[in-house]
Design a protein around this motif. Structure first.
Motif, PDB file in Angstrom:
ATOM      1  N   UNK A 147       0.875  -1.175   0.000  1.00  0.00           N
ATOM      2  CA  UNK A 147       0.000   0.000   0.000  1.00  0.00           C
ATOM      3  C   UNK A 147       0.906   1.218   0.000  1.00  0.00           C
ATOM      4  N   UNK A 148       0.775   2.079  -1.007  1.00  0.00           N
ATOM      5  CA  UNK A 148       1.645   3.247  -1.117  1.00  0.00           C
ATOM      6  C   UNK A 148       0.815   4.504  -1.356  1.00  0.00           C
ATOM      7  N   UNK A 149       0.922   5.452  -0.435  1.00  0.00           N
ATOM      8  CA  UNK A 149       0.254   6.738  -0.622  1.00  0.00           C
ATOM      9  C   UNK A 149       1.098   7.595  -1.558  1.00  0.00           C
ATOM     10  N   UNK A 150       0.438   8.300  -2.473  1.00  0.00           N
ATOM     11  CA  UNK A 150       1.138   9.146  -3.439  1.00  0.00           C
ATOM     12  C   UNK A 150       0.525  10.542  -3.431  1.00  0.00           C
ATOM     13  N   UNK A 151       1.278  11.521  -3.939  1.00  0.00           N
ATOM     14  CA  UNK A 151       0.790  12.902  -3.913  1.00  0.00           C
ATOM     15  C   UNK A 151       0.245  13.376  -5.260  1.00  0.00           C
ATOM     16  N   UNK A 152       0.570  12.674  -6.347  1.00  0.00           N
ATOM     17  CA  UNK A 152       0.074  13.033  -7.673  1.00  0.00           C
ATOM     18  C   UNK A 152      -0.612  11.833  -8.301  1.00  0.00           C
ATOM     19  N   UNK A 153      -1.490  12.073  -9.274  1.00  0.00           N
ATOM     20  CA  UNK A 153      -2.099  10.967 -10.006  1.00  0.00           C
ATOM     21  C   UNK A 153      -1.000  10.099 -10.614  1.00  0.00           C
ATOM     22  N   UNK A 154      -1.219   8.798 -10.597  1.00  0.00           N
ATOM     23  CA  UNK A 154      -0.262   7.868 -11.185  1.00  0.00           C
ATOM     24  C   UNK A 154      -0.543   7.756 -12.678  1.00  0.00           C
ATOM     25  N   UNK A 155       0.495   7.785 -13.466  1.00  0.00           N
ATOM     26  CA  UNK A 155       0.381   7.623 -14.916  1.00  0.00           C
ATOM     27  C   UNK A 155       0.968   6.279 -15.286  1.00  0.00           C
ATOM     28  N   UNK A 156       0.117   5.372 -15.797  1.00  0.00           N
ATOM     29  CA  UNK A 156       0.603   4.076 -16.242  1.00  0.00           C
ATOM     30  C   UNK A 156       1.554   4.262 -17.414  1.00  0.00           C
ATOM     31  N   UNK A 157       2.745   3.656 -17.354  1.00  0.00           N
ATOM     32  CA  UNK A 157       3.630   3.758 -18.503  1.00  0.00           C
ATOM     33  C   UNK A 157       3.019   3.029 -19.697  1.00  0.00           C
ATOM     34  N   UNK A 158       3.305   3.523 -20.904  1.00  0.00           N
ATOM     35  CA  UNK A 158       2.754   2.927 -22.116  1.00  0.00           C
ATOM     36  C   UNK A 158       3.865   2.244 -22.913  1.00  0.00           C
ATOM     37  N   UNK A 159       3.484   1.321 -23.763  1.00  0.00           N
ATOM     38  CA  UNK A 159       4.443   0.603 -24.604  1.00  0.00           C
ATOM     39  C   UNK A 159       5.225   1.544 -25.512  1.00  0.00           C
ATOM     40  N   UNK A 160       4.593   2.626 -25.950  1.00  0.00           N
ATOM     41  CA  UNK A 160       5.267   3.516 -26.884  1.00  0.00           C
ATOM     42  C   UNK A 160       6.003   4.651 -26.177  1.00  0.00           C
ATOM     43  N   UNK A 161       6.254   4.511 -24.882  1.00  0.00           N
ATOM     44  CA  UNK A 161       6.938   5.573 -24.162  1.00  0.00           C
ATOM     45  C   UNK A 161       8.382   5.701 -24.632  1.00  0.00           C
ATOM     46  N   UNK A 162       8.955   6.860 -24.471  1.00  0.00           N
ATOM     47  CA  UNK A 162      10.303   7.126 -24.956  1.00  0.00           C
ATOM     48  C   UNK A 162      11.381   6.843 -23.923  1.00  0.00           C
ATOM     49  N   UNK A 163      11.011   6.882 -22.628  1.00  0.00           N
ATOM     50  CA  UNK A 163      11.998   6.713 -21.569  1.00  0.00           C
ATOM     51  C   UNK A 163      11.484   5.742 -20.509  1.00  0.00           C
ATOM     52  N   UNK A 164      12.390   4.983 -19.912  1.00  0.00           N
ATOM     53  CA  UNK A 164      12.041   4.028 -18.860  1.00  0.00           C
ATOM     54  C   UNK A 164      11.555   4.782 -17.619  1.00  0.00           C
ATOM     55  N   UNK A 165      10.432   4.325 -17.056  1.00  0.00           N
ATOM     56  CA  UNK A 165       9.891   4.994 -15.862  1.00  0.00           C
ATOM     57  C   UNK A 165      10.712   4.692 -14.621  1.00  0.00           C
ATOM     58  N   UNK A 166      11.571   3.660 -14.671  1.00  0.00           N
ATOM     59  CA  UNK A 166      12.383   3.296 -13.507  1.00  0.00           C
ATOM     60  C   UNK A 166      13.736   4.004 -13.512  1.00  0.00           C
ATOM     61  N   UNK A 167      14.464   3.892 -14.651  1.00  0.00           N
ATOM     62  CA  UNK A 167      15.829   4.437 -14.667  1.00  0.00           C
ATOM     63  C   UNK A 167      16.005   5.651 -15.568  1.00  0.00           C
ATOM     64  N   UNK A 168      15.006   5.937 -16.423  1.00  0.00           N
ATOM     65  CA  UNK A 168      15.073   7.114 -17.281  1.00  0.00           C
ATOM     66  C   UNK A 168      15.815   6.903 -18.595  1.00  0.00           C
ATOM     67  N   UNK A 169      16.282   5.688 -18.851  1.00  0.00           N
ATOM     68  CA  UNK A 169      17.025   5.410 -20.087  1.00  0.00           C
ATOM     69  C   UNK A 169      16.099   5.488 -21.297  1.00  0.00           C
ATOM     70  N   UNK A 170      16.652   5.878 -22.442  1.00  0.00           N
ATOM     71  CA  UNK A 170      15.888   5.922 -23.685  1.00  0.00           C
ATOM     72  C   UNK A 170      15.486   4.504 -24.083  1.00  0.00           C
ATOM     73  N   UNK A 171      14.254   4.375 -24.605  1.00  0.00           N
ATOM     74  CA  UNK A 171      13.737   3.068 -25.014  1.00  0.00           C
ATOM     75  C   UNK A 171      13.622   3.013 -26.533  1.00  0.00           C
ATOM     76  N   UNK A 172      13.803   1.833 -27.073  1.00  0.00           N
ATOM     77  CA  UNK A 172      13.571   1.651 -28.500  1.00  0.00           C
ATOM     78  C   UNK A 172      12.087   1.370 -28.699  1.00  0.00           C
ATOM     79  N   UNK A 173      11.541   1.768 -29.852  1.00  0.00           N
ATOM     80  CA  UNK A 173      10.122   1.592 -30.131  1.00  0.00           C
ATOM     81  C   UNK A 173       9.744   0.114 -30.035  1.00  0.00           C
ATOM     82  N   UNK A 174       8.640  -0.188 -29.344  1.00  0.00           N
ATOM     83  CA  UNK A 174       8.133  -1.551 -29.226  1.00  0.00           C
ATOM     84  C   UNK A 174       8.888  -2.422 -28.239  1.00  0.00           C
TER      85      UNK A 174
END
Length: 186
Positions: A147-174
């Motif tokens: 159970x984790x309380x947060x201060x902002x709405x959570x945004x689910x990461x998407x498959x077409x995202x450009x950067x990793x939500x964990x480490x911030x590294x650039x992602x390749x498409x797909x």
């Protein structure tokens, strides 16, 4: 797994007299608790007091975490006619993480305008955020989730995202996984 917890949380909201839980539109689940909602008459005015507590919840299957964001909304209005016309309104919103909040309130007034026999208590409430949040937290943890309380709405990461939500590294498409840290991209 998350569908099982979602059903248990909705059932908790059905069986608990203090709040309801339903599927959300911009989140996975939405909790609602009405603290007070009263309209009444003062000596020469019409009054309204409204307070609600809500929470948005997101179920993250990958790390078995429920993210919980709290919202408290308050509104006070007064429209008077004597001795001089007056109108006042106050609204407030708090969105984020409530550490603790206990509040009691009682109001007296007239239930009907210009009817002295209708004078009396028009509202009374006793709000403790722990009475709302703790049953949810307990159910989540009993089912092996965090159970984790947060201060902002959570945004689910998407498959077409450009950067990793964990480490911030650039992602390749797909990409299915981050090539830097190995986090699964959902």
């Amino acid at each position: 797994m998350s569908e099982d917890l979602r059903k248990k949380l909705i059932d908790l909201g059905t069986s608990n007299p203090l709040f309801t839980i339903r599927r959300g539109e911009d989140c996975d689940l939405y909790l609602e608790h009405g603290i007070v909602d009263a309209e009444y008459y003062g000596v020469a005015s019409k009054e309204k007091v409204m307070k609600t507590y809500t929470a948005k919840m997101w179920l993250l299957e990958e790390d078995r975490t429920l993210k919980y964001r709290e919202i408290i909304q308050e509104e006070d209005r007064s429209a008077g006619v004597l001795p001089a016309p007056k109108l006042s309104a106050e609204k407030s919103f708090f969105k984020g993480k409530v550490l603790f909040k206990k509040e009691k309130g009682v109001g007296f007034g007239f239930k009907k305008p210009a009817d002295a026999s209708s004078f009396g208590k028009v509202y009374q409430y006793d709000f403790d955020v722990k009475k709302i949040r703790d049953p949810v937290k307990q159910l989540v943890e009993e089912n092996g989730w965090k159970f984790e309380q947060i201060i902002l709405d959570y945004k689910h990461p998407r498959r077409d995202q450009n950067f990793c939500s964990k480490c911030g590294a650039a992602l390749t498409a797909g990409a299915e996984f981050c090539m830097n840290c190995g986090k699964k991209i959902t």
